[in-house]
Design an enzyme around this catalytic site. Structure first.
Site, mmCIF file in Angstrom:
data_model
loop_
_atom_site.group_PDB
_atom_site.id
_atom_site.type_symbol
_atom_site.label_atom_id
_atom_site.label_comp_id
_atom_site.label_asym_id
_atom_site.label_seq_id
_atom_site.Cartn_x
_atom_site.Cartn_y
_atom_site.Cartn_z
ATOM 1 N N CYS A 298 -16.178 4.088 0.202
ATOM 2 C CA CYS A 298 -15.034 3.227 0.503
ATOM 3 C C CYS A 298 -14.472 3.471 1.898
ATOM 4 C CB CYS A 298 -13.952 3.388 -0.553
ATOM 5 S SG CYS A 298 -13.367 5.088 -0.728
ATOM 6 N N HIS B 118 -7.127 1.313 -6.903
ATOM 7 C CA HIS B 118 -7.513 0.668 -5.643
ATOM 8 C C HIS B 118 -8.340 -0.583 -5.988
ATOM 9 C CE1 HIS B 118 -8.062 0.113 -1.522
ATOM 10 N NE2 HIS B 118 -8.688 1.214 -1.165
ATOM 11 N N ARG C 103 0.880 -1.174 0.000
ATOM 12 C CA ARG C 103 0.000 0.000 0.000
ATOM 13 C C ARG C 103 0.916 1.223 0.000
ATOM 14 N NH1 ARG C 103 -5.373 1.484 1.826
ATOM 15 N NH2 ARG C 103 -5.375 3.556 2.790
ATOM 16 N N ASP D 22 -16.646 9.311 -2.410
ATOM 17 C CA ASP D 22 -15.391 9.158 -1.679
ATOM 18 C C ASP D 22 -15.023 10.529 -1.124
ATOM 19 O OD1 ASP D 22 -13.016 8.173 -0.678
ATOM 20 O OD2 ASP D 22 -11.983 8.070 -2.610
ATOM 21 N N ARG E 176 -14.245 -6.281 2.009
ATOM 22 C CA ARG E 176 -12.815 -6.197 1.720
ATOM 23 C C ARG E 176 -12.125 -7.481 2.186
ATOM 24 N NH1 ARG E 176 -10.131 -1.266 1.537
ATOM 25 N NH2 ARG E 176 -8.253 -2.546 1.378
ATOM 26 N N GLN F 207 -10.496 -2.631 -3.349
ATOM 27 C CA GLN F 207 -11.724 -1.930 -2.983
ATOM 28 C C GLN F 207 -12.812 -2.173 -4.019
ATOM 29 O OE1 GLN F 207 -12.459 0.133 -0.117
ATOM 30 N NE2 GLN F 207 -14.458 -0.337 -0.994
#
Length: 322
Positions: free
Chosen positions: A262, A127, A100, A222, A290, A130
């Protein structure tokens, strides 16, 4: 399949396979509790996290493997040690790498040099984990993905790109509404439109949030300022004000539309509390997914992977002279 770097690296059939395994892992977790027995996942974090850290850590444990957390201070990619050298070290010690970080080029370089699977836990560009959780949630809530109208409002960031890529792969109708100048990059738009032509999916880009939300099955947003953009927070609040998901805007969606985010969320900015905390919000089911989506990714990539055969250098045998 060796790595999981971007949704667009796969065929539609492979994306559906990941989702199928995710649903099986979620429904029958006991059947997978030894799937990665004895395997270790190195987790490199250059960005802080709640969901990514917990879901990968718990996920590999629930599959019978072991997590190994590596902080920025321990790795310091490109400074203390090159990406190449980190990859060549880890491939001999662990069976998978989750990273990450900021630049997408870092995960691409890591995957190029490592002989073991590399999973993108997040970059500034993409991402993908996600997006897998997002579409798993949509499938659970709506019973299908093909033909769903998915409206995304806000910055054309990494989440928006991955949502676009996955929708194009899976046959959804994705609408992205952003202020002028904040659209996803041209290459992402071009790839999405091309894949939509191949799969029968749909994609639309607009600056009109009401048009995007009109008759939508899913409304998604988001944060307006992501990590690294804190200095732009106040300016972005003014620019994105019309894109807030509130009761007035959400009313343009279908009566049974769901809301997704998210996380982390800033109530009062990109979404109001009455929407994100309503029964139509599935953000915590989405967050849980997730775990299941990433367990599926690890199973698919790590189960049969082995490091390349290496020549064993033997020490010379010394004769003992009496």
């Amino acid at each position: 399949m060796k790595d999981f770097l971007s949704i667009r690296d796969f065929t539609p059939q492979q994306i559906r396979q990941f989702l199928h395994v995710a649903s099986q892992v979620k429904a029958y977790p006991g059947a997978y509790h030894t799937a990665l027995q004895g395997k270790t996942l190195a987790m490199i974090f250059e960005k802080p996290s709640l969901r990514t850290r917990v879901t990968f850590d718990v996920g590999i444990e629930e599959l019978g493997g072991h997590p190994l957390y590596l902080s920025p201070a321990e790795i310091s990619l490109g400074k203390r040690e090159s990406v190449h050298d980190v990859a060549k070290n880890l491939e001999r010690m662990v069976q998978g790498i989750m990273i990450r970080t900021f630049s997408h080029d870092i995960v691409v370089e890591m995957a190029r040099h490592a002989a073991i699977p590399v999973i993108n836990g997040l970059t500034d560009y993409s991402h993908p984990c996600q997006a897998m959780a997002d579409y798993l949630t949509m499938s659970e809530a709506k019973g299908h993905i093909v033909g769903l109208k998915v409206a995304y409002l806000g910055d054309g960031n990494n989440v928006a790109r991955s949502l676009m890529f996955a929708g194009a792969q899976l046959g959804a109708e994705v609408w992205v509404a952003t202020p002028s100048g904040y659209e996803p990059d041209a290459a992402a738009l071009e790839w999405t439109q091309q894949r939509c032509r191949e799969t029968g999916a749909g994609f639309s880009l607009t600056s009109d949030p009401e048009l995007a939300v009109l008759d939508a099955d899913v409304v998604y947003t988001d944060v307006w300022a992501s990590m690294g953009q804190e200095a732009e927070t106040e300016a972005r609040k003014r620019i994105f004000a019309d894109y807030q998901v509130n009761a007035r805007l959400f009313a343009h969606a279908k009566p049974d539309a769901i809301f997704l985010h998210c996380l982390p969320a800033h109530r009062g900015d990109e979404v109001t509390g009455e929407i994100i905390d309503s029964p139509r919000s599935l953000v915590f089911q989405q967050a849980e997914n997730r775990l299941h989506a990433q367990k599926a990714i690890m199973v698919e990539l790590m189960k049969w992977k082995r490091a390349p055969e290496r020549e064993v250098v033997r020490e010379p045998v010394l004769e003992l002279v009496r």
